[in-house]
Design a protein around this motif. Structure first.
Motif, PDB file in Angstrom:
ATOM      1  N   SER A  12       0.964  -1.156   0.046  1.00 38.87           N
ATOM      2  CA  SER A  12      -0.096  -0.020  -0.070  1.00 38.87           C
ATOM      3  C   SER A  12       0.903   1.199  -0.108  1.00 38.87           C
ATOM      4  N   ASP A  13       0.092   2.420  -0.413  1.00 43.39           N
ATOM      5  CA  ASP A  13       0.803   3.729  -0.207  1.00 43.39           C
ATOM      6  C   ASP A  13       1.601   3.971   1.249  1.00 43.39           C
ATOM      7  N   GLU A  14       0.884   3.642   2.144  1.00 42.77           N
ATOM      8  CA  GLU A  14       1.146   3.637   3.722  1.00 42.77           C
ATOM      9  C   GLU A  14       2.559   2.552   3.922  1.00 42.77           C
ATOM     10  N   GLU A  15       2.533   1.557   3.512  1.00 42.88           N
ATOM     11  CA  GLU A  15       3.637   0.833   3.427  1.00 42.88           C
ATOM     12  C   GLU A  15       4.964   1.174   2.772  1.00 42.88           C
ATOM     13  N   SER A  16       4.541   1.564   1.518  1.00 44.38           N
ATOM     14  CA  SER A  16       5.467   2.109   0.904  1.00 44.38           C
ATOM     15  C   SER A  16       6.301   3.297   1.481  1.00 44.38           C
ATOM     16  N   VAL A  17       5.497   4.255   2.048  1.00 41.60           N
ATOM     17  CA  VAL A  17       6.048   5.080   2.858  1.00 41.60           C
ATOM     18  C   VAL A  17       7.081   4.774   4.312  1.00 41.60           C
ATOM     19  N   ILE A  18       6.368   3.726   4.807  1.00 40.96           N
ATOM     20  CA  ILE A  18       7.071   3.059   5.969  1.00 40.96           C
ATOM     21  C   ILE A  18       8.390   2.547   5.470  1.00 40.96           C
ATOM     22  N   TYR A  19       8.359   1.617   4.353  1.00 43.03           N
ATOM     23  CA  TYR A  19       9.558   1.098   3.827  1.00 43.03           C
ATOM     24  C   TYR A  19      10.694   2.216   3.437  1.00 43.03           C
ATOM     25  N   GLU A  20      10.397   3.219   2.735  1.00 45.22           N
ATOM     26  CA  GLU A  20      11.334   4.531   2.243  1.00 45.22           C
ATOM     27  C   GLU A  20      11.975   5.054   3.576  1.00 45.22           C
ATOM     28  N   LYS A  21      11.045   5.254   4.612  1.00 44.26           N
ATOM     29  CA  LYS A  21      11.601   5.898   5.663  1.00 44.26           C
ATOM     30  C   LYS A  21      12.506   5.067   6.465  1.00 44.26           C
ATOM     31  N   ALA A  22      11.950   3.950   6.689  1.00 43.09           N
ATOM     32  CA  ALA A  22      12.949   2.928   7.651  1.00 43.09           C
ATOM     33  C   ALA A  22      14.139   2.591   6.854  1.00 43.09           C
ATOM     34  N   LEU A  23      14.161   2.341   5.429  1.00 44.44           N
ATOM     35  CA  LEU A  23      15.371   2.043   4.660  1.00 44.44           C
ATOM     36  C   LEU A  23      16.355   3.254   4.835  1.00 44.44           C
ATOM     37  N   ASN A  24      15.849   4.540   4.655  1.00 43.01           N
ATOM     38  CA  ASN A  24      16.617   5.548   4.435  1.00 43.01           C
ATOM     39  C   ASN A  24      17.393   5.636   6.217  1.00 43.01           C
ATOM     40  N   GLU A  25      16.582   5.414   7.329  1.00 41.15           N
ATOM     41  CA  GLU A  25      16.964   5.745   8.570  1.00 41.15           C
ATOM     42  C   GLU A  25      18.017   4.536   8.764  1.00 41.15           C
ATOM     43  N   ILE A  26      18.031   3.274   8.403  1.00 40.31           N
ATOM     44  CA  ILE A  26      18.853   2.377   8.517  1.00 40.31           C
ATOM     45  C   ILE A  26      20.114   2.700   7.728  1.00 40.31           C
ATOM     46  N   LEU A  27      20.115   3.173   6.677  1.00 41.04           N
ATOM     47  CA  LEU A  27      21.354   3.537   5.795  1.00 41.04           C
ATOM     48  C   LEU A  27      22.226   4.585   6.584  1.00 41.04           C
ATOM     49  N   VAL A  28      21.453   5.620   6.843  1.00 39.41           N
ATOM     50  CA  VAL A  28      21.922   6.592   7.538  1.00 39.41           C
ATOM     51  C   VAL A  28      22.682   6.264   8.972  1.00 39.41           C
ATOM     52  N   ASN A  29      21.973   5.732   9.802  1.00 43.11           N
ATOM     53  CA  ASN A  29      22.566   5.098  10.849  1.00 43.11           C
ATOM     54  C   ASN A  29      23.814   4.351  10.614  1.00 43.11           C
TER      55      ASN A  29
END
Length: 117
Positions: A12-29
């Motif tokens: 879903s659009d909501e899951e896609s937003v969660i995916y992108e946010k979490a992925l970016n946070e992981i890579l930054v961390n």
């Protein structure tokens, strides 16, 4: 390589937003010095299947960017992010299988050969 029939789930659009946010946070961390597992544990994703997908994709992105683009050996990446070398190699193999399946599916869909060859 093994033949797979991949079935990709539509998110879903909501899951896609969660995916992108979490992925970016992981890579930054990770860029900021966290180990891979700490970076994964630090993101809050309640759907365990989605979180597993994010974890797999994050590792494959790191392998692609650091090993293939920046030419960092698998052994060095494993030390940098605190994972066993075998996990890096396994994820790399899965990534190559994903690429092969994508190419095969694309080629098979786009090539309806005709002629006498």
């Amino acid at each position: 390589m093994t033949d797979f029939d991949f079935v990709y789930r539509k998110y879903s659009d909501e899951e896609s937003v969660i995916y992108e946010k979490a992925l970016n946070e992981i890579l930054v961390n990770i860029k900021n010095g966290m180990t891979f597992q700490d970076a994964i544990d630090n993101v809050n994703v309640s759907d365990s299947n989605l979180k597993a997908l994010i974890e797999d994709d994050a590792l494959k992105i790191l392998i692609a960017e650091l090993c293939y683009v920046s030419k960092i050996p698998f052994e060095e990446l494993a030390k940098m992010i605190g994972l066993p070398l075998e996990r890096i190699r396994s994820a790399n193999f899965e990534m190559l299988e994903d690429i092969e399946a994508t190419l095969n599916n694309t080629f098979n869909k786009n090539s309806k050969r005709t002629g006498n060859a």
